[in-house]
Design an enzyme around this catalytic site. Sequence first.
Site, PDB file in Angstrom:
ATOM      1  N   HIS A 246     -13.969   0.668   6.148  1.00  7.84           N
ATOM      2  CA  HIS A 246     -13.345  -0.054   7.262  1.00  7.84           C
ATOM      3  C   HIS A 246     -14.155   0.122   8.550  1.00  7.84           C
ATOM      4  CE1 HIS A 246      -9.658  -0.441   4.795  1.00  7.84           C
ATOM      5  NE2 HIS A 246      -9.416  -1.476   5.568  1.00  7.84           N
TER       6      HIS A 246
ATOM      7  N   HIS B 179      -3.350 -10.551   4.593  1.00 10.41           N
ATOM      8  CA  HIS B 179      -3.352 -10.176   6.012  1.00 10.41           C
ATOM      9  C   HIS B 179      -4.761 -10.005   6.546  1.00 10.41           C
ATOM     10  CE1 HIS B 179      -3.775  -6.261   4.014  1.00 10.41           C
ATOM     11  NE2 HIS B 179      -4.368  -5.869   5.128  1.00 10.41           N
TER      12      HIS B 179
ATOM     13  N   GLU C 269      -7.611  -9.387   3.764  1.00  7.64           N
ATOM     14  CA  GLU C 269      -7.270  -8.635   2.558  1.00  7.64           C
ATOM     15  C   GLU C 269      -6.032  -9.239   1.910  1.00  7.64           C
ATOM     16  OE1 GLU C 269      -8.940  -4.282   4.005  1.00  7.64           O
ATOM     17  OE2 GLU C 269      -6.935  -4.885   4.653  1.00  7.64           O
TER      18      GLU C 269
ATOM     19  N   HIS D 202      -7.829  -1.651  13.931  1.00  8.16           N
ATOM     20  CA  HIS D 202      -7.287  -0.909  12.784  1.00  8.16           C
ATOM     21  C   HIS D 202      -8.036   0.424  12.584  1.00  8.16           C
ATOM     22  CE1 HIS D 202      -5.067  -0.283   9.206  1.00  8.16           C
ATOM     23  NE2 HIS D 202      -5.872  -0.832   8.337  1.00  8.16           N
TER      24      HIS D 202
ATOM     25  N   ASP E 169      -7.285  -7.693   9.056  1.00 13.69           N
ATOM     26  CA  ASP E 169      -7.508  -6.443   9.789  1.00 13.69           C
ATOM     27  C   ASP E 169      -8.328  -6.764  11.030  1.00 13.69           C
ATOM     28  OD1 ASP E 169      -6.327  -5.028   7.733  1.00 13.69           O
ATOM     29  OD2 ASP E 169      -8.135  -3.892   7.192  1.00 13.69           O
TER      30      ASP E 169
ATOM     31  N   TRP F 153       0.853  -1.199   0.000  1.00 14.36           N
ATOM     32  CA  TRP F 153       0.000   0.000   0.000  1.00 14.36           C
ATOM     33  C   TRP F 153       0.884   1.242   0.000  1.00 14.36           C
ATOM     34  CZ3 TRP F 153      -5.058   0.085  -0.828  1.00 14.36           C
ATOM     35  CH2 TRP F 153      -5.765   1.261  -0.569  1.00 14.36           C
TER      36      TRP F 153
ATOM     37  N   HIS G 284       0.034  -4.658   7.154  1.00 11.29           N
ATOM     38  CA  HIS G 284      -1.054  -4.772   6.170  1.00 11.29           C
ATOM     39  C   HIS G 284      -0.494  -5.010   4.774  1.00 11.29           C
ATOM     40  CE1 HIS G 284      -4.030  -3.569   9.222  1.00 11.29           C
ATOM     41  NE2 HIS G 284      -2.935  -3.051   9.751  1.00 11.29           N
TER      42      HIS G 284
HETATM   43 ZN   LIG Z   1      -5.453  -4.147   6.238  1.00 11.34          ZN
END
Ligand SMILES: [Zn+2]
Length: 211
Positions: A162, A54, A174, A60, A56, A20, A50
């Site tokens: 989220h 992974h 994810e 988070h 969450d 990311w 992340h």
């Molecule tokens: Zn994540």
Amino acid sequence: MSSNEWIDVSVMLKHNMVSWPGDPPVFIERLQDMERGDEATLSRLSMGLHTGTHVDAPLHFVPKGKTIAEMPLDVMTGPARVVGIASDVVSAESIRANAIEPGERVLFKTRNSSLWLQSEFEESFVHLSTEAALELSQCGVRLVGIDYLSVAGFRNNEVEVHRALLEAGIWLVEGLDLSRVEPGDIDLLCLPLKIESAEGAPARVLLRPAR
Ligand SMILES: [Zn+2]
């Protein structure tokens, strides 16, 4: 999916792999190497939590939310459903059309799965609309998965999606690679690393066709 063998839907962790934008890069270093005359081979890994495949945890995006170490194990293991999405967004209509029920574990398979072949981050990946996230939170699913680095869009609805899901107690997986999995009923085995106080963790995820 004709056989009953587990399919590994985790992506390979690699030095400098796609991550990311803004997150710490993946750094894998061989500190000792028998090929270079050392007694043993030993490596070090540094990365954002992340990255790659992974989970969450609520923490988070939810203040004082559950950590990855507090994850109930039964959320991540058991019957699940791979839902195929052909469009560019996972919409509230597609949630309703698939009649998703309370307690389900749902993994969205989109065109994203082929993005893992790219060496650059793709900004326009398929993600959930905010309405879809609200719809999922209302129907009480247990787990939502997607085949790229976020359930939400890039510079789009990251916070809204989220928050809607994690505030509803839905755990997120994810960074899946679902290219070898057909939509339908499956068994899920997802084991994120047990990291103290963490808001997420890299995971190994296996799927197999439901018996
Ligand atoms: Zn994540």
